[in-house]
Structure formats: C-alpha cells, structure tokens
Design a protein around this motif. Structure first.
Motif, PDB file in Angstrom:
ATOM      1  N   LEU A 256       1.119  -1.105   0.072  1.00  0.00           N
ATOM      2  CA  LEU A 256       0.003  -0.092   0.393  1.00  0.00           C
ATOM      3  C   LEU A 256       0.696   1.416  -0.106  1.00  0.00           C
ATOM      4  CD1 LEU A 256      -2.679  -1.202   2.670  1.00  0.00           C
ATOM      5  CD2 LEU A 256      -2.609  -0.607  -0.071  1.00  0.00           C
ATOM      6  N   ALA A 257       2.155   1.070   0.179  1.00  0.00           N
ATOM      7  CA  ALA A 257       2.768   2.257   0.979  1.00  0.00           C
ATOM      8  C   ALA A 257       3.787   2.000  -0.447  1.00  0.00           C
ATOM      9  CB  ALA A 257       3.142   2.092   2.138  1.00  0.00           C
TER      10      ALA A 257
ATOM     11  N   ALA B 265       2.649   1.462  -3.434  1.00  0.00           N
ATOM     12  CA  ALA B 265       1.029   2.165  -4.406  1.00  0.00           C
ATOM     13  C   ALA B 265       1.538   3.701  -4.276  1.00  0.00           C
ATOM     14  CB  ALA B 265       0.584   1.012  -4.065  1.00  0.00           C
ATOM     15  N   ASN B 266       1.504   3.945  -3.264  1.00  0.00           N
ATOM     16  CA  ASN B 266       1.387   5.164  -2.792  1.00  0.00           C
ATOM     17  C   ASN B 266       2.218   5.872  -3.023  1.00  0.00           C
ATOM     18  OD1 ASN B 266      -0.077   7.678  -1.180  1.00  0.00           O
ATOM     19  ND2 ASN B 266       1.215   7.445  -0.293  1.00  0.00           N
ATOM     20  N   THR B 267       3.540   5.519  -2.862  1.00  0.00           N
ATOM     21  CA  THR B 267       4.743   6.241  -3.237  1.00  0.00           C
ATOM     22  C   THR B 267       5.013   6.526  -4.878  1.00  0.00           C
ATOM     23  OG1 THR B 267       5.261   5.479  -1.256  1.00  0.00           O
ATOM     24  CG2 THR B 267       7.413   7.082  -2.902  1.00  0.00           C
ATOM     25  N   GLN B 268       4.668   5.144  -5.597  1.00  0.00           N
ATOM     26  CA  GLN B 268       4.306   5.424  -6.962  1.00  0.00           C
ATOM     27  C   GLN B 268       2.695   6.734  -7.647  1.00  0.00           C
ATOM     28  OE1 GLN B 268       5.366   1.607  -7.584  1.00  0.00           O
ATOM     29  NE2 GLN B 268       7.395   1.599  -7.680  1.00  0.00           N
ATOM     30  N   GLY B 269       2.502   6.760  -6.481  1.00  0.00           N
ATOM     31  CA  GLY B 269       1.122   7.514  -7.379  1.00  0.00           C
ATOM     32  C   GLY B 269       0.423   6.477  -7.529  1.00  0.00           C
ATOM     33  N   ARG B 270       0.048   5.069  -7.501  1.00  0.00           N
ATOM     34  CA  ARG B 270      -0.863   4.280  -8.421  1.00  0.00           C
ATOM     35  C   ARG B 270      -1.688   4.115  -7.652  1.00  0.00           C
ATOM     36  NH1 ARG B 270       1.120  -0.821  -8.653  1.00  0.00           N
ATOM     37  NH2 ARG B 270       3.107  -0.317  -7.839  1.00  0.00           N
ATOM     38  N   SER B 271      -3.121   4.056  -8.490  1.00  0.00           N
ATOM     39  CA  SER B 271      -4.059   2.821  -7.516  1.00  0.00           C
ATOM     40  C   SER B 271      -3.089   1.400  -7.636  1.00  0.00           C
ATOM     41  CB  SER B 271      -4.660   3.046  -8.575  1.00  0.00           C
ATOM     42  OG  SER B 271      -5.886   1.942  -7.637  1.00  0.00           O
ATOM     43  N   LEU B 272      -3.658   0.974  -6.468  1.00  0.00           N
ATOM     44  CA  LEU B 272      -3.448  -0.927  -6.330  1.00  0.00           C
ATOM     45  C   LEU B 272      -4.133  -1.390  -7.695  1.00  0.00           C
ATOM     46  CD1 LEU B 272      -4.168  -1.281  -2.453  1.00  0.00           C
ATOM     47  CD2 LEU B 272      -1.748  -0.690  -3.523  1.00  0.00           C
TER      48      LEU B 272
ATOM     49  N   ASP C 145      -4.100  -0.281 -10.182  1.00  0.00           N
ATOM     50  CA  ASP C 145      -3.331  -0.793 -11.926  1.00  0.00           C
ATOM     51  C   ASP C 145      -1.783  -1.824 -11.277  1.00  0.00           C
ATOM     52  OD1 ASP C 145      -4.453   1.382 -12.267  1.00  0.00           O
ATOM     53  OD2 ASP C 145      -2.752   3.156 -11.187  1.00  0.00           O
TER      54      ASP C 145
END
Lengths: 242, 124
Positions: free
Chosen positions: B109-110, B112-119, B121
């Motif tokens: 989750l962290a 995915a958030n760091t990479q600025g994409r949705s899970l 994706d």
C-alpha cells in the motif's frame, strides 16, 4: 487516472486508526462495514481477520483495507493479539474492534477514538445500553462483571463482554504480547487494568444482528465461565497492580 | 494373571501408538520403562504382596492394576502438556505468518502510494 490509496499521502502514511473486524463466516455485512469505515475519514483503515472461515472471506472492494486469513479457526483472542501486534509494529495511534455481524454501529467508532485521545483512559469500552439477553447470557455476564469488578476494584466498566473497544498507543504497547484466546474480552479488560491502563465506558446502542446466529449456547456459556474463572483464579496469585 | 495381561496390553498399545507415529518416541520412553519394570516386578509374588500391603489392598494383584491406571494417567497428563505446548507453537507460527502477510500488504500500500498509482493498476 491513478487513484491514491485511501488514507495515505505521498510517501507518508496518515492512517492512525486501525479498525479490526474479526470474522468467522460472517461476510455478508463486511462490504458495508468497510465502506462505512472508509467514509469516516482518511485516518481510518479496516483490518479484516478471517479466523479460518469454512469459505474464505472475499476482500472488500475498498482500497487500503487489509485482509488476512488464518489457516484454521483459532479463536478471537489470537485475532485480537495479531491486530495489537500489527498496530504496534506499524505505529497506529488507536486500535478499534467491532463485530463483523453489524451489531456495532460504525458511527460510534469516532466517539470511542475521541475518548482514548483526549482523556486519560487508554481503553474506551462501548457499554451496551440496550442489552436484551436471555437468562443464560444474563447470568454469565452478571457473574463476569461481578468478578471483574472485584479483581479490578471497580475499575472495569460494567459490560466486560462487550467486543466494541478502542485502545490508544499506550494501551497497545502495554497489551502487546498478552495471552488471549477464545472469549477474550473480559480477560483483555482485566489485563489492561493490571498493566496500568485506565478504562473508560462509552454508552453505545447495539444494533440487532443482521446475519448469522450467535454462537452463545449453554456449552459455550459453560466454557466461557470455566475459562474466565481460571483466569480470575490466576489473577488472584498475580502481583498487585503497580 | 490378570495384571500381567493388563500390563502387556498397555505395552502393546504404547508400541502401536509409537509405530503409528501417534506418540513421540521420546515421550513414550519413560512410560515404556515404567511398564517394563512393573511387568517384571509383578511376576514376583513377594513384590505384589508387598505392594498390596503398602496400599492396604486386600487382594494384592489389584495394586498392580492400580499402578497401571496411575501410569495411564501419567501418559494422559504428558500428552495434554505436550499438546498444549504444541498448540502454543502453532499459534505463534500462525500469528507470525499473519503479521508477515499484513506487513507485506502495508508495504504494498505504501509503495503504491509512493509511486502515485492505484492498487488496481498493479499486481496486488
């Protein structure tokens, strides 16, 4: 367009409240519960622990929610122990526990969370004001409340069987590693008092069960009584509270 | 004669349990030894009479039978202890496994958030 994971900002977690929903076969209400928790705000994150349900519980379609399945039915105490350890390891500020059958009102969660944040209490306990139990259940609960009150010199609120509670970071740290098994709530509250945590009652309304049936029968009541009595006996030989 | 039969039956039962891997060999060993000693000693009438007298049992062979019951109780208690310890270990492993799985989900989750994409994706 890429959607950001609920409850997180770039590179930094803002999830502060972990809401544990332990479940054994109760899956019907979970999507609604998780969606309602999600709507409470970005700091809330739900954690479903599937305690070895006969049919694996599907992951709710809410981004950022956590789901873990235990290989077999082990008991609620272990699920709570896992949630406490996880909350401690990942720096959650508050751990909340609600039932998977929809009996606890998600809207009451912020009330409990606020209490463990602003008051001196480490544990806020949702005391049910509209209990309507049969004779066996009333008897068992009255006995447990009485013994818990004796053990804690009246420090534990008068609904030690309530599974609706919130624990703040200090409480999580103190309770981490506690040995909990089946029917863990009274043991959890007495243990919390034992390790120096202050407990607070928050009046809540319990909703009628939406799905499934209560597992509380005469045999379960006898087991619960036996377990709690043994626990209480053990507490008598423990060092007095600091 | 009956006490010999009981001791032999119990010894046979233990052997079957060990053979079927239902009982750990280390656990059964002291009980095997106890049974062997008891079986050997109970062939001696003097021992049986002494045992009966020591326990105040009018029919001395019964003392051997009671000792067998005592050994059986010992086996049950050992099994219960062993099972409890085993259960503790299983619970610890299950807990550890669950915590690892949850940590992995948190990490994903962290990430995915760091990479600025949705899970949704990526693989999750």
């Amino acid at each position: 367009m890429a959607r950001r994971v609920r409850g997180q900002t770039q590179g930094q977690s803002v999830n502060r409240v972990l809401v544990l929903i332990p479940s054994f076969g109760d899956w019907q209400e979970l999507p609604r519960l998780v969606a309602e928790i999600d709507r409470l705000g970005s700091e809330y994150r739900s954690l479903i622990i599937d305690d070895g349900s006969p049919r694996p519980i599907p992951k709710p379609d809410v981004l950022g929610s956590l789901l873990v399945r235990l290989p077999t039915n082990i008991g609620l105490g272990v699920s709570i122990g896992i949630a406490i350890a996880h909350a401690a390891a990942h720096g959650y500020e508050v751990l909340v526990r609600i039932d998977a059958d929809g009996q606890h009102n998600v809207a009451d969660i912020p009330l409990l969370v606020a209490q463990v944040r602003v008051s001196q209490a480490a544990v806020a306990l949702g005391v049910r004001t509209n209990q309507d139990f049969d004779f066996a259940r009333r008897l068992v609960k009255a006995y447990m409340n009485f013994v818990a009150m004796l053990l804690t010199r009246g420090a534990v609120p008068r609904d030690v069987n309530s599974g609706f509670f919130a624990i703040n970071r200090a409480g999580i740290a103190r309770l981490e590693g506690s040995h909990l098994e089946r029917f863990p709530e009274p043991e959890l509250y007495v243990s919390a008092w034992r390790v120096g945590a202050r407990l607070l009652a928050v009046n809540v309304q319990q909703r009628p069960r939406q799905h499934g049936a209560s597992s509380f029968g005469w045999i379960a009541a006898a087991r619960m009584l036996f377990r709690f009595s043994m626990f209480a006996l053990g507490q008598l030989f423990q060092r007095t509270r600091p | 004669m009956s006490h010999h039969l009981i001791v032999l039956t119990l010894a046979l039962l233990l052997a079957v349990l060990v053979r079927a891997r239902l009982m750990q060999i280390d656990l059964s060993f002291p009980w095997f030894v106890a049974l062997a000693v008891l079986a050997f000693a109970s062939t001696n009438p003097a021992f049986v009479n002494w045992l009966g007298g020591a326990f105040g049992i009018l029919y001395p062979p019964l003392a051997v039978v009671f000792l067998v019951f005592f050994l059986l109780l010992g086996i049950i208690v050992s099994m219960a202890i062993m099972l409890s310890l085993l259960r503790e270990r299983v619970l610890a492993m299950v807990k550890q496994d669950a915590l690892l799985a949850l940590s992995d989900q948190e990490r994903r989750l962290a990430l995915a958030n760091t990479q600025g994409r949705s899970l949704a994706d990526g693989p999750y």
